[in-house]
Structures are given as C-alpha cells and as structure tokens.
Write an enzyme that holds these catalytic residues in place. Structure first.
Site, mmCIF file in Angstrom:
data_model
loop_
_atom_site.group_PDB
_atom_site.id
_atom_site.type_symbol
_atom_site.label_atom_id
_atom_site.label_comp_id
_atom_site.label_asym_id
_atom_site.label_seq_id
_atom_site.Cartn_x
_atom_site.Cartn_y
_atom_site.Cartn_z
ATOM 1 N N ARG A 239 0.855 -1.130 -0.114
ATOM 2 C CA ARG A 239 0.007 -0.052 -0.021
ATOM 3 C C ARG A 239 1.017 1.200 0.057
ATOM 4 N NH1 ARG A 239 -3.481 -2.857 -1.478
ATOM 5 N NH2 ARG A 239 -5.576 -3.275 -0.593
ATOM 6 N N GLU A 268 -3.875 7.541 -4.560
ATOM 7 C CA GLU A 268 -4.344 6.930 -5.763
ATOM 8 C C GLU A 268 -5.466 7.572 -6.172
ATOM 9 O OE1 GLU A 268 -4.333 2.538 -5.699
ATOM 10 O OE2 GLU A 268 -2.124 2.442 -4.769
ATOM 11 N N HIS A 285 -1.352 -0.119 -9.855
ATOM 12 C CA HIS A 285 -1.992 -1.067 -8.964
ATOM 13 C C HIS A 285 -2.582 -2.166 -9.452
ATOM 14 C CE1 HIS A 285 -3.721 -0.976 -4.579
ATOM 15 N NE2 HIS A 285 -3.461 -2.436 -5.044
HETATM 16 C C1 DGY Z 1 -5.409 -6.459 -2.684
HETATM 17 O O1 DGY Z 1 -5.939 -7.583 -2.669
HETATM 18 O O2 DGY Z 1 -5.302 -5.849 -1.392
HETATM 19 C C2 DGY Z 1 -4.540 -5.746 -3.823
HETATM 20 O O3 DGY Z 1 -4.068 -4.564 -3.467
HETATM 21 C C3 DGY Z 1 -5.211 -5.584 -5.001
HETATM 22 O O4 DGY Z 1 -5.235 -7.185 -5.534
#
Ligand code: DGY
Length: 326
Positions: A239, A268, A285
C-alpha cells in the site's frame, strides 16, 4: 421467499456473477466510469450485502446509510478501506480474499524488480522511438538481480512467495517482520531474520509486503531510505501509505538509492510528480491483475456473501466475533 438484495459496486466476472446470481438479487454497478460515492450510498440503502473494491470506503457514513446490511465482501486481501470495528459495532460481517493472489502478486513484485534493475522502461521507450542507433557497449547498463541480496519487509504469504522465487536467482534472502518465523520456515526458504534497519542497510533490493495498519503507516519514513545502499532499489506492491512519498522522492533526487518499482501510491490515482523519473518504474496498482487471480478474488467475495445467506460462516471473516453464538 425473496432473494437477499446485494449491491456490487463493479460488474465482477461471469464466474462470480454466476455464484451470486444463483442465491441473490444483485444490482451490479457497471459502466466505464467509476461509480460516484453518492451513487453507491443511494443504491446500498436497501441492500443486505455489499460487494466492493478497495476504492470503496466502507465507513460509518456508509453503514449508517445501509441499515439492512449484513455482510461487506471486499474483492481484495487488503482491507484498509473498511472500518472493521464500525462493521462489528453494527453486526455487519466484513470479509476479504486472502490466499489466492500471493503468487501473482509476488510475480509482479519480481516484474518491477527486474524492470527497474534492467531499465526496461527506458529501453522500451528507446526501442519504440526510432532513435535507437544499434547495440552499444555501455547502452542502458543496469544492475544484476541474480546473486544479490533481497530484503523482504513483511514475511506473510506474499513475502514468502518472494523468498521462494529468490532461490532460482541464487539470491541471499533477508526478511523482517513484527515476529521472527519458526526456524523450519526460515530454513526451508533460506531466509535470515534481520531487524528493519539492518535489513535496509544490507539489501540490494527491498520489497515491501506488509498490510496497511496504524503500525505500518509511514514506516518507510525519509530517514529509512537514507539507510539503504546507494545502489539499492525499493519495490512496493503493498500500500502506498506505508511510504513517506516525499521522503522517497528526496532519496531518489539525492541519489541515496538507485531506483524504485512502484505499484501503489498514497493517494491513488494521484502519483507524486517527483516519482515520475527514469529510474522509477510505475504501475497502476495491478500486481494481482491476472485474469485467473482477479476471477478467483471475485468468486471468493461472492462465496463470502452466499455462505452467510445460506446460514454458514463466510470463509474469510475479518470480524468472526459478529457471528459468535449465532
Ligand atoms: C489487494 O488485494 O489488497 C490488492 O491490493 C489488490 O489485489
């Protein structure tokens, strides 16, 4: 008996729709444009389940607005978009999609690592530009990946999938986590534990695999990048908010690290202009975005919903206490 009403903030995939449609009366928010918050709030009002993405904020405002809601199924493993305690307070089950995206995400972290080390972004741009004049000895020379030291921050399922790949590249593997893992796990993955700062100082590639929590928020503060080797690369597929992005830009500008491969950003879809540098590979992402994996994620979210309506415990509950005694 009428079927339970469900809102899905996106169209999902046919396999997931099949699971949901068999048991539920589902309203899918389709279309090319991302649904607005107002639209989601309006449509969720009379629903008993919400299937949502990590871009949908499930907070007190939404929960207040949806008094019939019994389950929120996130189509993601990360769930920092969901206020889980608020769900628990209102008796709403929250679920995620663990387990199915580990290998695909590790593949992509590896893609970023190779891409930034071997300067594939710059190389591709040159190859397409019509300005390439032919092979040259010192053209776009990058860094080796094989034989180097990989530092894995967060040694859960995805972190360990990274470690497994590293042996094929004859890499030394270091890891750090809140807790050291069992010795047999370390041995089978040829991974050595380090505290965070030592890992930063020793690694040629630092790859992040922690969830976003109050503890990990901003853990890559500016001074952390200054602990890394000048020749090292920073890779993030977890993240964006685990990183102080301005600090990362400062380290890149000062040449304190060699480059970065990023799939995630704090705000984002905004990307800090300072990150748009030739020695940073940027992705939008997409680390889990293989058709196979995204389909599995959507199916798991659908199964989490249908399980509850069949009187079963959803397999991936984030707040199992909601159903205790039921
Ligand atoms: C998640 O699943 O948390 C990812 O960031 C997207 O697949």
């Amino acid at each position: 008996m009428p079927k339970p009403k469900v809102l899905s903030t996106r169209a999902l995939f046919p396999a997931a729709r099949k699971i949901l449609d068999a048991d539920c009366d589902v309203e899918y928010m389709t279309g090319d444009v991302r649904p607005s918050r107002e639209d989601v709030l309006r449509r969720v009002k009379d629903k008993e389940a919400l299937v949502c993405l990590l871009t949908d904020k499930v907070n007190d405002e939404l929960l207040r607005n949806a008094p019939k809601l019994r389950v929120v199924a996130n189509v993601a493993v990360g769930f920092d978009n969901i206020d889980v305690p608020a769900c628990t307070k209102r008796g709403v089950v929250a679920t995620n999609t663990p387990g199915v995206l580990d290998e695909t995400t590790a593949d992509f972290a590896w893609t970023l690592m190779m891409a930034v080390a071997r300067r594939i972004g710059e190389g591709e741009a040159l190859a397409r530009s019509g300005k390439w004049t032919g092979w040259d000895l010192d053209q776009l020379v990058g860094a080796d990946v094989w034989g180097k030291t990989l530092g894995i921050v967060g040694f859960g399922r995805i972190g360990r999938a990274m470690a497994r790949r590293a042996s094929g590249f004859q890499m030394r593997v270091l890891y750090t986590d809140a807790q050291r893992v069992a010795e047999d796990v370390e041995q089978s993955l040829h991974a050595e534990f380090r505290d965070f700062d030592s890992l930063l100082a020793e690694s040629d590639y630092v790859s992040v695999h922690v969830p976003l929590t109050p503890e990990t928020h901003g853990m890559f503060s500016s001074p952390k990048f200054f602990r890394m080797k000048r020749t090292a690369f920073f890779i993030n597929t977890s993240r964006g908010a685990v990183v102080d992005e301005a600090g990362l830009v400062a380290a890149l500008e000062a040449g304190k690290i060699a480059g970065a491969g990023l799939d995630v950003y704090e705000n984002e879809p905004f990307i800090l202009p300072g990150l748009k540098r030739p020695n940073v590979v940027l992705a939008p992402h997409i680390a889990s975005a293989s058709l196979e994996t995204r389909t599995k994620m959507a199916c798991i979210a659908a199964e989490n919903v249908t399980a509850l309506f069949r009187g079963q415990r959803p397999p991936n509950m984030l707040n199992p206490e909601v159903l205790n005694g039921k």
